[in-house]
Design a protein around this motif. Structure first.
Motif, PDB file in Angstrom:
ATOM      1  N   TYR A   1      -5.762   3.584  -3.350  1.00 52.28           N
ATOM      2  CA  TYR A   1      -5.211   3.669  -1.999  1.00 52.28           C
ATOM      3  C   TYR A   1      -6.248   4.240  -1.033  1.00 52.28           C
ATOM      4  CZ  TYR A   1      -2.279   5.105   1.914  1.00 52.28           C
ATOM      5  OH  TYR A   1      -1.761   5.289   3.168  1.00 52.28           O
ATOM      6  N   SER A   2      -6.968   5.279  -1.449  1.00 48.18           N
ATOM      7  CA  SER A   2      -8.008   5.854  -0.595  1.00 48.18           C
ATOM      8  C   SER A   2      -9.129   4.849  -0.364  1.00 48.18           C
ATOM      9  CB  SER A   2      -8.568   7.128  -1.248  1.00 48.18           C
ATOM     10  OG  SER A   2      -7.559   8.106  -1.397  1.00 48.18           O
TER      11      SER A   2
ATOM     12  N   TYR B   1       0.649   4.343  -2.795  1.00 50.26           N
ATOM     13  CA  TYR B   1       0.505   5.752  -2.431  1.00 50.26           C
ATOM     14  C   TYR B   1       1.550   6.611  -3.132  1.00 50.26           C
ATOM     15  CZ  TYR B   1       0.390   9.974   0.424  1.00 50.26           C
ATOM     16  OH  TYR B   1       0.315  11.276   0.825  1.00 50.26           O
TER      17      TYR B   1
ATOM     18  N   LEU C   1      -5.728  10.913   8.347  1.00 49.01           N
ATOM     19  CA  LEU C   1      -5.622   9.525   8.803  1.00 49.01           C
ATOM     20  C   LEU C   1      -4.188   9.181   9.170  1.00 49.01           C
ATOM     21  CD1 LEU C   1      -7.329   6.908   9.142  1.00 49.01           C
ATOM     22  CD2 LEU C   1      -6.609   6.285   6.833  1.00 49.01           C
ATOM     23  N   ALA C   2      -3.237   9.624   8.341  1.00 50.51           N
ATOM     24  CA  ALA C   2      -1.827   9.360   8.628  1.00 50.51           C
ATOM     25  C   ALA C   2      -1.368  10.070   9.895  1.00 50.51           C
ATOM     26  CB  ALA C   2      -0.969   9.798   7.443  1.00 50.51           C
ATOM     27  N   ALA C   3      -1.952  11.237  10.193  1.00 50.84           N
ATOM     28  CA  ALA C   3      -1.568  11.998  11.385  1.00 50.84           C
ATOM     29  C   ALA C   3      -2.272  11.507  12.643  1.00 50.84           C
ATOM     30  CB  ALA C   3      -1.864  13.480  11.174  1.00 50.84           C
TER      31      ALA C   3
ATOM     32  N   ARG D   1       0.806  -1.230   0.000  1.00 47.23           N
ATOM     33  CA  ARG D   1       0.000   0.000   0.000  1.00 47.23           C
ATOM     34  C   ARG D   1       0.840   1.283   0.000  1.00 47.23           C
ATOM     35  NH1 ARG D   1      -5.523  -1.697   3.282  1.00 47.23           N
ATOM     36  NH2 ARG D   1      -5.695  -3.731   2.283  1.00 47.23           N
ATOM     37  N   PRO D   2       1.949   1.362   0.748  1.00 46.30           N
ATOM     38  CA  PRO D   2       2.786   2.569   0.614  1.00 46.30           C
ATOM     39  C   PRO D   2       3.329   2.770  -0.796  1.00 46.30           C
ATOM     40  CG  PRO D   2       3.348   1.369   2.610  1.00 46.30           C
ATOM     41  CD  PRO D   2       2.434   0.484   1.832  1.00 46.30           C
TER      42      PRO D   2
ATOM     43  N   ASN E   1      -6.651  11.512   3.753  1.00 48.74           N
ATOM     44  CA  ASN E   1      -5.491  10.641   3.881  1.00 48.74           C
ATOM     45  C   ASN E   1      -4.427  11.248   4.785  1.00 48.74           C
ATOM     46  OD1 ASN E   1      -5.568   8.067   2.145  1.00 48.74           O
ATOM     47  ND2 ASN E   1      -6.417   9.587   0.765  1.00 48.74           N
ATOM     48  N   LEU E   2      -4.244  12.570   4.699  1.00 47.66           N
ATOM     49  CA  LEU E   2      -3.287  13.231   5.581  1.00 47.66           C
ATOM     50  C   LEU E   2      -3.754  13.166   7.028  1.00 47.66           C
ATOM     51  CD1 LEU E   2      -2.408  16.399   3.464  1.00 47.66           C
ATOM     52  CD2 LEU E   2      -0.992  14.379   3.830  1.00 47.66           C
TER      53      LEU E   2
ATOM     54  N   ASN F   1      -8.625   2.341   2.359  1.00 49.91           N
ATOM     55  CA  ASN F   1      -8.794   2.866   3.715  1.00 49.91           C
ATOM     56  C   ASN F   1     -10.249   3.173   4.044  1.00 49.91           C
ATOM     57  OD1 ASN F   1      -6.044   2.909   4.538  1.00 49.91           O
ATOM     58  ND2 ASN F   1      -5.697   4.707   3.258  1.00 49.91           N
TER      59      ASN F   1
END
Length: 417
Positions: free
Chosen positions: A299-300, A72, A369-371, A68-69, A366-367, A303
């Motif tokens: 990718y979105s 992205y 979620l990553a944070a 997945r990375p 996505n930002l 999630n």
């Protein structure tokens, strides 16, 4: 997974993603939906909401966690290539004469959704159970408000281009207001991350970086003539690597300062010089976005789990987000356009275009979620907002067109060109 294992898995996943995106886009074409909407829905289909629910082993085999990375990062390449072409097609001179309505509409399109979204989270966030543990309520509220204030500027540009509305008044107003809205929204998003981190450094860097970007654009514009002459003297096979290098450098800069890569790519496209040889080079870059952008949507989608919306309180919160999003964007932008003196037909079309969130909201989610600011439930709820508001735009524009082409004898309000 080792690199030797990742490579074949990546190749197979790209084939599946492109095939599903093309299939869903064709199915939606009779409904008047642009390809980007099909790509968004295809990403959801490939995730846990559809493929994972029906065939969890297939989803896990096609999209393992280690892959997945990679999806992205490669999706980012398609994203910046696509946004560069959006900037390339954008014409600043079309904004002349519409500065006042653009200012009013963009202000309303940011302020009202932020306030309504934040109020919704304060009132119903904790009851619905969608908030992340350990994240202050003010951070969750402001992030939701900013996410609802985003406009799908790339999709807005594509709809206007595909419908031949580039020179229309409402097309120019919507493009200008959408660009301003997204720029302000990304600065506000940096402010939210600064509050979450307990430091004002992020927002300060974002503001300073924005001024630095404007200064670089101004310098680049002054060097247009020299750049075009230099390009004409350069071998054609060397121009594409130079363009890609400049594009990635712009994306890197805006990523580092907190404005995200899409704005660097868009800004470079706006100020990039034009000549016959450069036009051919830019055209050669266009397929990159067409091939790799669907990977970002996939990718979105990976999630997004709509099964989380089965809880009654989460579903009610999602419905509230949709209502607040439409009222805060479509309603506020329509009223602002009317207040600026625009005819009702122009104001309705501007509201319909500004209401679409699409790609830009997915980037913000996505930002978040990553944070760790956004939970999977909140992510899925706001993806529903992005899908609903984006799918709304083309049918609403078609309805307004049909109403204006009504048979003689019907009463309708003319729209000024």
């Amino acid at each position: 997974m080792t690199p030797a294992e990742l490579a074949p898995a990546f190749f197979l996943s790209v084939v599946v993603i492109l095939a599903v995106c093309r299939l869903v886009s064709r199915l939606l074409r009779p409904l008047g939906q642009p390809p980007v909407v099909g790509e968004m829905l295809a990403g959801v289909v490939l995730g846990p909401s559809v493929l994972g629910a029906l065939f969890p082993g297939v989803e896990a085999g096609l999209f393992p966690q280690d892959l997945r990375p990679v999806l992205y990062v490669v999706g980012q390449i398609g994203l910046v290539a696509f946004m560069f072409h959006v900037g390339w097609d954008f014409r600043v001179d079309r904004l002349r004469g519409v500065a006042r309505p653009v200012g009013l509409i963009s202000a309303a399109g940011v302020l009202v959704p932020v306030l309504l979204g934040a109020a919704l989270v304060v009132v119903a966030g904790e009851r619905s159970g969608v908030l992340a543990e350990g994240v202050p309520l003010v951070v969750s509220a402001l992030f939701t408000g900013v996410a609802l204030a985003v406009t799908a500027f790339p999709m807005l540009a594509r709809i206007i281009s595909e419908r031949g509305l580039t020179g229309s008044r409402f097309g120019s107003i919507a493009l200008g207001a959408g660009a301003v809205d997204d720029a302000v929204a990304w600065v506000l998003l940096a402010a939210v991350f600064s509050i979450a981190a307990g430091s004002a450094g992020l927002v300060s860097i974002a503001v300073a970086g924005a001024f630095g970007l404007l200064a670089a654009m101004a310098v680049f514009l002054r060097l247009h003539g020299r750049t075009a002459l230099l390009a004409d003297r350069t071998a054609p096979e060397n121009l594409l690597p130079v363009l890609v290098g400049a594009l990635f450098l712009a994306a890197w800069y805006t990523d580092v300062v907190g404005l995200y890569a899409v704005f660097g790519a868009f800004s470079l496209g706006v100020v990039f010089p034009r000549s016959e040889r450069l036009d051919h080079t830019v055209a050669a870059l266009k397929p990159v976005g067409a091939v790799f952008l669907p990977l970002f949507f996939a990718y979105s989608g990976l999630n997004t789990d709509f099964a989380l919306l089965g809880d009654g309180s989460v579903l009610l919160f999602t419905a509230g987000c949709v209502v607040v999003a439409v009222a805060g964007k479509f309603g506020a932008c329509w009223l602002a356009a009317r207040a600026a003196g625009e005819p009702n037909g122009v104001a309705l079309r501007v509201g319909a275009l500004m209401n679409a969130r699409g790609l830009m909201q997915l980037i913000a989610l996505n930002l978040g979620l990553a944070a760790g600011i956004v939970t999977q439930a909140m992510f899925s709820a706001l993806v529903v907002v992005a899908l609903v508001t984006t799918v709304m735009a083309p049918p609403l524009l078609a309805f307004l067109d049909r109403r204006e082409r009504a048979p003689r004898g019907t009463v309708r309000q003319p729209v000024e060109a």
